[in-house]
Design a protein around this motif. Sequence first.
Motif, PDB file in Angstrom:
ATOM      1  N   GLY A 232       0.791  -1.227   0.000  1.00  0.00           N
ATOM      2  CA  GLY A 232       0.000   0.000   0.000  1.00  0.00           C
ATOM      3  C   GLY A 232       0.817   1.268   0.000  1.00  0.00           C
ATOM      4  N   GLY A 233       2.145   1.168   0.179  1.00  0.00           N
ATOM      5  CA  GLY A 233       2.995   2.348   0.138  1.00  0.00           C
ATOM      6  C   GLY A 233       3.075   2.931  -1.261  1.00  0.00           C
ATOM      7  N   LEU A 234       3.397   4.204  -1.357  1.00  0.00           N
ATOM      8  CA  LEU A 234       3.463   4.903  -2.637  1.00  0.00           C
ATOM      9  C   LEU A 234       4.882   5.381  -2.914  1.00  0.00           C
ATOM     10  N   VAL A 235       5.364   5.124  -4.128  1.00  0.00           N
ATOM     11  CA  VAL A 235       6.661   5.627  -4.575  1.00  0.00           C
ATOM     12  C   VAL A 235       6.392   6.748  -5.577  1.00  0.00           C
ATOM     13  N   PRO A 236       6.717   7.999  -5.243  1.00  0.00           N
ATOM     14  CA  PRO A 236       6.426   9.111  -6.157  1.00  0.00           C
ATOM     15  C   PRO A 236       7.236   9.011  -7.443  1.00  0.00           C
ATOM     16  N   ILE A 237       6.571   9.326  -8.554  1.00  0.00           N
ATOM     17  CA  ILE A 237       7.201   9.332  -9.871  1.00  0.00           C
ATOM     18  C   ILE A 237       6.956  10.698 -10.494  1.00  0.00           C
ATOM     19  N   THR A 238       8.033  11.415 -10.812  1.00  0.00           N
ATOM     20  CA  THR A 238       7.912  12.753 -11.392  1.00  0.00           C
ATOM     21  C   THR A 238       8.081  12.703 -12.904  1.00  0.00           C
ATOM     22  N   ASP A 239       7.798  13.838 -13.554  1.00  0.00           N
ATOM     23  CA  ASP A 239       8.004  13.924 -14.999  1.00  0.00           C
ATOM     24  C   ASP A 239       9.479  13.720 -15.343  1.00  0.00           C
ATOM     25  N   ASP A 240      10.375  14.237 -14.487  1.00  0.00           N
ATOM     26  CA  ASP A 240      11.810  14.038 -14.719  1.00  0.00           C
ATOM     27  C   ASP A 240      12.179  12.562 -14.628  1.00  0.00           C
ATOM     28  N   ASP A 241      11.545  11.845 -13.695  1.00  0.00           N
ATOM     29  CA  ASP A 241      11.798  10.400 -13.597  1.00  0.00           C
ATOM     30  C   ASP A 241      11.411   9.702 -14.894  1.00  0.00           C
ATOM     31  N   LEU A 242      10.241  10.048 -15.419  1.00  0.00           N
ATOM     32  CA  LEU A 242       9.762   9.407 -16.645  1.00  0.00           C
ATOM     33  C   LEU A 242      10.647   9.783 -17.832  1.00  0.00           C
ATOM     34  N   ALA A 243      11.165  11.022 -17.826  1.00  0.00           N
ATOM     35  CA  ALA A 243      12.046  11.443 -18.911  1.00  0.00           C
ATOM     36  C   ALA A 243      13.339  10.635 -18.909  1.00  0.00           C
ATOM     37  N   ARG A 244      13.759  10.153 -17.714  1.00  0.00           N
ATOM     38  CA  ARG A 244      14.988   9.352 -17.618  1.00  0.00           C
ATOM     39  C   ARG A 244      14.710   7.853 -17.698  1.00  0.00           C
ATOM     40  N   LEU A 245      13.475   7.477 -17.990  1.00  0.00           N
ATOM     41  CA  LEU A 245      13.127   6.063 -18.076  1.00  0.00           C
ATOM     42  C   LEU A 245      13.984   5.392 -19.149  1.00  0.00           C
ATOM     43  N   PRO A 246      14.702   4.327 -18.798  1.00  0.00           N
ATOM     44  CA  PRO A 246      15.609   3.689 -19.772  1.00  0.00           C
ATOM     45  C   PRO A 246      14.856   2.843 -20.793  1.00  0.00           C
ATOM     46  N   LEU A 247      14.091   3.522 -21.665  1.00  0.00           N
ATOM     47  CA  LEU A 247      13.252   2.836 -22.645  1.00  0.00           C
ATOM     48  C   LEU A 247      13.590   3.376 -24.035  1.00  0.00           C
ATOM     49  N   PRO A 248      14.242   2.594 -24.881  1.00  0.00           N
ATOM     50  CA  PRO A 248      14.653   3.095 -26.206  1.00  0.00           C
ATOM     51  C   PRO A 248      13.482   3.566 -27.055  1.00  0.00           C
ATOM     52  N   THR A 249      12.311   2.953 -26.875  1.00  0.00           N
ATOM     53  CA  THR A 249      11.178   3.283 -27.738  1.00  0.00           C
ATOM     54  C   THR A 249      10.524   4.613 -27.387  1.00  0.00           C
ATOM     55  N   LYS A 250      11.042   5.330 -26.383  1.00  0.00           N
ATOM     56  CA  LYS A 250      10.517   6.667 -26.087  1.00  0.00           C
ATOM     57  C   LYS A 250      10.719   7.609 -27.267  1.00  0.00           C
TER      58      LYS A 250
END
Length: 264
Positions: free
Chosen positions: A79-97
């Motif tokens: 039930g705990g929450l891990v915050p995810i920011t726009d900067d986190d998503l921008a650094r997501l290691p996903l080549p298909t971005k």
Amino acid sequence: MEATPPTPMRTDWRGTVSFGLVVLPVRLVAATEEHRGRFREMHSGCGGRIRHKRVCEVEGPQEEIPYGEVGRAVELPDGGLVPITDDDLARLPLPTKHTAQVLGFVPGADIDPISYGRAYYAAPDGPAADRPYVLLTEALAGTGYVGLCKIALRQRERLAVLRPRNGVIVVQTLLWRDEVREPGDLSPATPVTDRELQLAELLLSELTGIEMQKLDDEYGHALEQLVAAKIVGSEVPELPTPQPAVDLLAALEQSVQAARRSRE
């Protein structure tokens, strides 16, 4: 009821499509938009408008949280929450971005239409993209192939196909295999006769030639009639419900005759 104005074409994704050693910079814009009647939530007891408030479980429901203070998070099993920011998503290691690598090409007929999702128009992004864009578009149109790729859109990675339409490349997302449900035992095992099948195929051939551009969505007009009737307290007449044919063979024969008469 007023028609919904068209949504401006904004860029939903910018990156490159690569096939072999050819790199094609593109930007994607939504190719479709849905028009639907807009309903509001109301309290059926008194007719008052219902509004939803953003509240915090920690601070309590007394005060609404400003939208600017609303973030996103991933919920853990406890039930705990891990915050995810726009900067986190921008650094997501996903080549298909930013790169849609074409995995291969297959005949368009090999893609089950049930898998198709949202469609985007791909536009060449810069003058250097024009020639490879035209080349890919004409090659797809000439061969009947579609390109299969992976692309990250709307914070999700999806399969997608590249296909030509009126000289433009369409990038259409696909559902993953585990997102398509199997029908199970929905199909009946009832046999049909050769004559019934022959008439059904004949009826299909008689009902070809539909002009798709002349078909309109009648839902909005029907909703207008309903609203107008409720304002003055009148009733909207109910349409008759079609009933299954008792004699299937006779219904098929009559349908073929009616279809032929409509063409005369």
